[in-house]
Design an enzyme around this catalytic site. Structure first.
Site, PDB file in Angstrom:
ATOM      1  N   GLY A 179      -5.746 -22.052  11.928  1.00 16.10           N
ATOM      2  CA  GLY A 179      -4.915 -21.175  12.920  1.00 16.10           C
ATOM      3  C   GLY A 179      -4.116 -20.363  12.592  1.00 16.10           C
ATOM      4  O   GLY A 179      -2.685 -21.210  13.092  1.00 16.10           O
ATOM      5  N   HIS A 192      -0.176  -5.226 -17.268  1.00 15.91           N
ATOM      6  CA  HIS A 192      -1.032  -6.173 -18.265  1.00 15.91           C
ATOM      7  C   HIS A 192      -0.421  -7.292 -19.302  1.00 15.91           C
ATOM      8  O   HIS A 192      -0.581  -8.517 -18.889  1.00 15.91           O
ATOM      9  CB  HIS A 192      -2.900  -6.153 -18.521  1.00 15.91           C
ATOM     10  N   ASN A 208       0.260 -13.739  -4.585  1.00 15.62           N
ATOM     11  CA  ASN A 208       0.417 -14.590  -4.327  1.00 15.62           C
ATOM     12  C   ASN A 208       1.069 -15.538  -5.188  1.00 15.62           C
ATOM     13  O   ASN A 208       0.642 -15.850  -6.654  1.00 15.62           O
ATOM     14  CB  ASN A 208      -0.769 -15.041  -4.170  1.00 15.62           C
ATOM     15  N   HIS A 220     -21.042  -7.870  -3.631  1.00 18.88           N
ATOM     16  CA  HIS A 220     -22.173  -6.913  -2.263  1.00 18.88           C
ATOM     17  C   HIS A 220     -22.046  -5.530  -3.385  1.00 18.88           C
ATOM     18  O   HIS A 220     -22.771  -4.687  -2.691  1.00 18.88           O
ATOM     19  CB  HIS A 220     -21.925  -7.280  -1.108  1.00 18.88           C
ATOM     20  N   HIS A 259      -1.257  -7.054  -5.289  1.00 19.30           N
ATOM     21  CA  HIS A 259      -0.966  -8.309  -4.620  1.00 19.30           C
ATOM     22  C   HIS A 259      -0.863  -9.472  -5.091  1.00 19.30           C
ATOM     23  O   HIS A 259      -0.683  -8.771  -7.070  1.00 19.30           O
ATOM     24  CB  HIS A 259      -2.541  -8.341  -4.309  1.00 19.30           C
ATOM     25  N   HIS A 296       1.479  -1.545   0.550  1.00 16.10           N
ATOM     26  CA  HIS A 296      -0.254  -0.031  -0.446  1.00 16.10           C
ATOM     27  C   HIS A 296       1.201   0.634   0.422  1.00 16.10           C
ATOM     28  O   HIS A 296       1.346   1.632   1.380  1.00 16.10           O
ATOM     29  CB  HIS A 296      -0.885  -0.154   1.395  1.00 16.10           C
TER      30      HIS A 296
END
Length: 358
Positions: free
Chosen positions: A313, A200, A163, A230, A161, A151
């Site tokens: 966890g 891209h 991963n 949403h 981001h 950020h």
């Protein structure tokens, strides 16, 4: 100006109660799911026995070596941009495994960011990991990966981001099932066409050696995954995303995943170098904080990686490292038509084919 009219959340301080209530409702549901998993862990096997149950995957050592080296190279590149060092935090997971978190806060360029490595194992895959593979429910698992979020402070510099990850699910007297996943996506606040095209194009360059279809398929997957249902809007301008990759063979899948990781710095560094010295106003910081709220909403409500970490966890501090340090919400706010803020919605958050633009 937006300031003064948008609830502000500064993580780690006394936050606005209404925002925290919403977040705690999400966390409460996660904990409910997690408690059932922990119950299974306690009754089925001790952490010590889990390791012996899993055995040693023939692929684990080479994947782990790549991931650790990738973390080091990315952190080195980012430290050269920021001028400050990333803190190193090694941690252990009581149920099995651990990780290395590399975190920066209040840097010269990055307001907050992290490049995290984790390697965990257990005796029961959580629901977040078996959504697309219900037949694997209940299997022991081994998972490892790199996850990063950055950020920047400057609102003209986009959040990013990335991963890359490897899973293996095992069951006694049954052939194990392995797969790779990963991707990277860009979240601008003030969009630039040249940045979108570059990001891209670099994603496409990473995948092109493996076949023509991968970029197109993974871009569509990214646009679909990083979508706030949403809100009925995308989180950013996308990139590539993939999961359940185990065809045609291990070496091809591993090399493709390595290429995605290795192309992160070439995709992001030129963009951040162009934007970090752009002058900005308090109004533009306000809009950045408002849009960061969408980032928080996605990560706490929809992101499977966040859910997987909490349900197994994982280390909470490392999992929630992805959240920005300063966020604002506003009731039913919309930017003024024709403004620079409105352009983000009309010109960038539209699932565009950025390669064809170039």
């Amino acid at each position: 100006m937006l300031i003064g009219r948008i609830p502000t959340v500064k993580w780690g301080s006394n936050s606005q109660a209404i925002i925290l209530i919403e977040i705690f409702l999400v966390i409460f549901q996660i904990i409910k799911d997690w408690s059932g998993i922990n119950s299974n862990l306690n009754t089925r096997s001790s952490p010590k026995n889990i390791g012996s149950q899993l055995g040693v995957c023939m692929h684990t050592s080479q994947v782990k070596e790549f991931l650790i080296n990738l973390q080091k190279s990315i952190v080195k590149g980012l430290e050269q941009i920021d001028g400050k060092s990333f803190r190193e935090d090694k941690w252990d997971r009581p149920e099995g495994g651990g990780g290395i978190s590399r975190v920066i806060e209040e840097g010269n360029v990055f307001e907050r960011g992290g490049v995290n490595f984790s390697h965990v194992y257990g005796c029961g895959l959580p629901a977040s990991a078996t959504a697309a593979r219900p037949e694997l429910a209940g299997r022991s698992f081994e998972a490892m990966g790199i996850s990063l979020v950055l950020h920047p402070r400057n609102p003209y510099a986009p959040t990013v981001h990335m991963n890359v990850r490897f899973f293996e699910a095992r069951k006694e007297d049954t052939e194990s099932v392995w797969w790779f996943g990963g991707g990277k996506d860009l979240t601008p606040y003030y969009g630039y066409e040249e940045d979108a095209i570059h990001f891209h194009q670099t994603c496409k360059n990473a995948l092109e050696p493996f076949g023509d279809k991968y970029y197109s398929d993974f871009k569509k997957w990214c646009d679909k995954y990083f979508y706030l249902k949403h809100r009925q809007e995308p989180r950013g301008i996308g990139g590539v995303f993939f999961d359940d990759l185990n065809q045609p063979d291990f070496d091809t899948c591993f090399n493709l995943t390595k290429s995605v990781g290795d192309h992160f710095l070439p995709a992001y560094i030129p963009i951040i170098e162009r934007r970090i010295n752009s002058p900005f106003t308090e109004n533009e910081r306000d809009f950045q904080a408002y849009r960061r709220g969408r980032y928080v909403e996605f990560n706490l409500v929809w992101d499977r990686g966040t859910l997987f970490g909490l349900q197994t966890g994982g280390r909470t501090e490392s999992i929630l490292m992805s959240l920005p340090p300063l966020v604002k919400w506003r009731y039913d706010w919309k930017p003024q038509a024709g403004s620079a803020e409105a352009k983000l919605y009309t010109d960038f958050l539209i699932g565009k084919d950025w390669i064809s633009v170039s």
